[in-house]
Design a protein around this motif. Structure first.
Motif, PDB file in Angstrom:
ATOM      1  N   TYR A 111      30.519   2.439  41.300  1.00  0.00           N
ATOM      2  CA  TYR A 111      29.189   3.001  41.498  1.00  0.00           C
ATOM      3  C   TYR A 111      29.362   4.271  42.319  1.00  0.00           C
ATOM      4  N   TYR A 112      28.916   5.406  41.782  1.00  0.00           N
ATOM      5  CA  TYR A 112      28.981   6.687  42.482  1.00  0.00           C
ATOM      6  C   TYR A 112      27.554   7.121  42.784  1.00  0.00           C
ATOM      7  N   ASN A 113      27.254   7.353  44.047  1.00  0.00           N
ATOM      8  CA  ASN A 113      25.926   7.815  44.437  1.00  0.00           C
ATOM      9  C   ASN A 113      26.029   9.263  44.920  1.00  0.00           C
ATOM     10  N   TYR A 114      25.500  10.166  44.109  1.00  0.00           N
ATOM     11  CA  TYR A 114      25.453  11.578  44.479  1.00  0.00           C
ATOM     12  C   TYR A 114      24.123  11.838  45.174  1.00  0.00           C
ATOM     13  N   ARG A 115      24.157  12.067  46.460  1.00  0.00           N
ATOM     14  CA  ARG A 115      22.946  12.442  47.186  1.00  0.00           C
ATOM     15  C   ARG A 115      22.793  13.957  47.034  1.00  0.00           C
ATOM     16  N   GLY A 116      22.719  14.361  45.819  1.00  0.00           N
ATOM     17  CA  GLY A 116      22.655  15.764  45.468  1.00  0.00           C
ATOM     18  C   GLY A 116      23.779  16.086  44.502  1.00  0.00           C
ATOM     19  N   PHE A 117      23.447  16.258  43.236  1.00  0.00           N
ATOM     20  CA  PHE A 117      24.402  16.611  42.197  1.00  0.00           C
ATOM     21  C   PHE A 117      24.050  18.028  41.764  1.00  0.00           C
ATOM     22  N   GLN A 118      24.974  18.960  41.886  1.00  0.00           N
ATOM     23  CA  GLN A 118      24.685  20.358  41.573  1.00  0.00           C
ATOM     24  C   GLN A 118      24.538  20.524  40.065  1.00  0.00           C
ATOM     25  N   THR A 119      23.388  21.040  39.658  1.00  0.00           N
ATOM     26  CA  THR A 119      23.081  21.218  38.240  1.00  0.00           C
ATOM     27  C   THR A 119      22.120  22.385  38.093  1.00  0.00           C
ATOM     28  N   SER A 120      21.670  22.641  36.904  1.00  0.00           N
ATOM     29  CA  SER A 120      20.684  23.710  36.690  1.00  0.00           C
ATOM     30  C   SER A 120      19.750  23.290  35.570  1.00  0.00           C
TER      31      SER A 120
END
Length: 169
Positions: A78-87
């Motif tokens: 389980y990976y929790n990205y508290r902010g995943f850089q995207t556009s």
């Protein structure tokens, strides 16, 4: 005058493992990661991209069978990205109107790997990975442009390989 961005982060990794037998081991791991943000110009306006922070959890097992010629490994994560850089694009055709943001997302999945040593020089491998990912707590503009919750990625991957060792003089 330029913009000065400062990012500070503390990362860690902790792992615990237990040998069930000489050929079977289970483990659990938690770790964090960090990717700094950025500053740029989007549609003629300054755009600040927040840092990407990740916390990952993994449990699994590594095993050897058939006099060590067969290795089978499995894990779930389980990976929790508290902010995943995207556009995302703000106009129908996306001409000069993309906005970079940092949006929370998570991955959940599992992997199964089998390695078989046919001879001392030949090994076959087969790997299966399943992953799902979803956005959560989306900013309003991003939610309007991308109303779906599921992230676009390949959910199932199968990889096969063959390895031969050549002993050169």
């Amino acid at each position: 005058n330029g913009v000065v961005l400062r990012f500070h982060n503390f990362n860690y990794k902790a792992r615990i493992e237990q040998d069930l037998t000489q050929k079977n081991m289970v483990y659990g791991m938690i770790s964090t990661g960090f990717r700094p943000g950025d500053e740029g110009i989007t549609s003629g306006k300054p755009n600040f991209l927040s840092a990407e922070k990740l916390t990952s959890f993994e449990v699994g097992s590594k095993n050897r069978f058939l006099e060590d010629s067969l290795q089978i490994n499995a894990d779930v994560y389980y990976y929790n990205y508290r902010g995943f850089q995207t556009s995302y694009v703000t106009t129908p055709f996306g001409i000069n109107n993309s906005i970079a943001v940092t949006v929370p997302a998570y991955y959940i999945g599992g992997e199964l790997e089998a390695l078989y040593r046919l001879t001392a020089h030949d090994r076959f491998g087969l790997n299966y990975d399943h992953v799902e990912s979803r956005w959560y707590d989306k900013p309003a503009g991003f939610a309007q442009a991308q109303p779906e919750g599921v992230r676009a990625l390949t959910p199932n991957t199968v990889t096969a390989n063959y390895e031969h060792l050549f002993n050169l003089p």
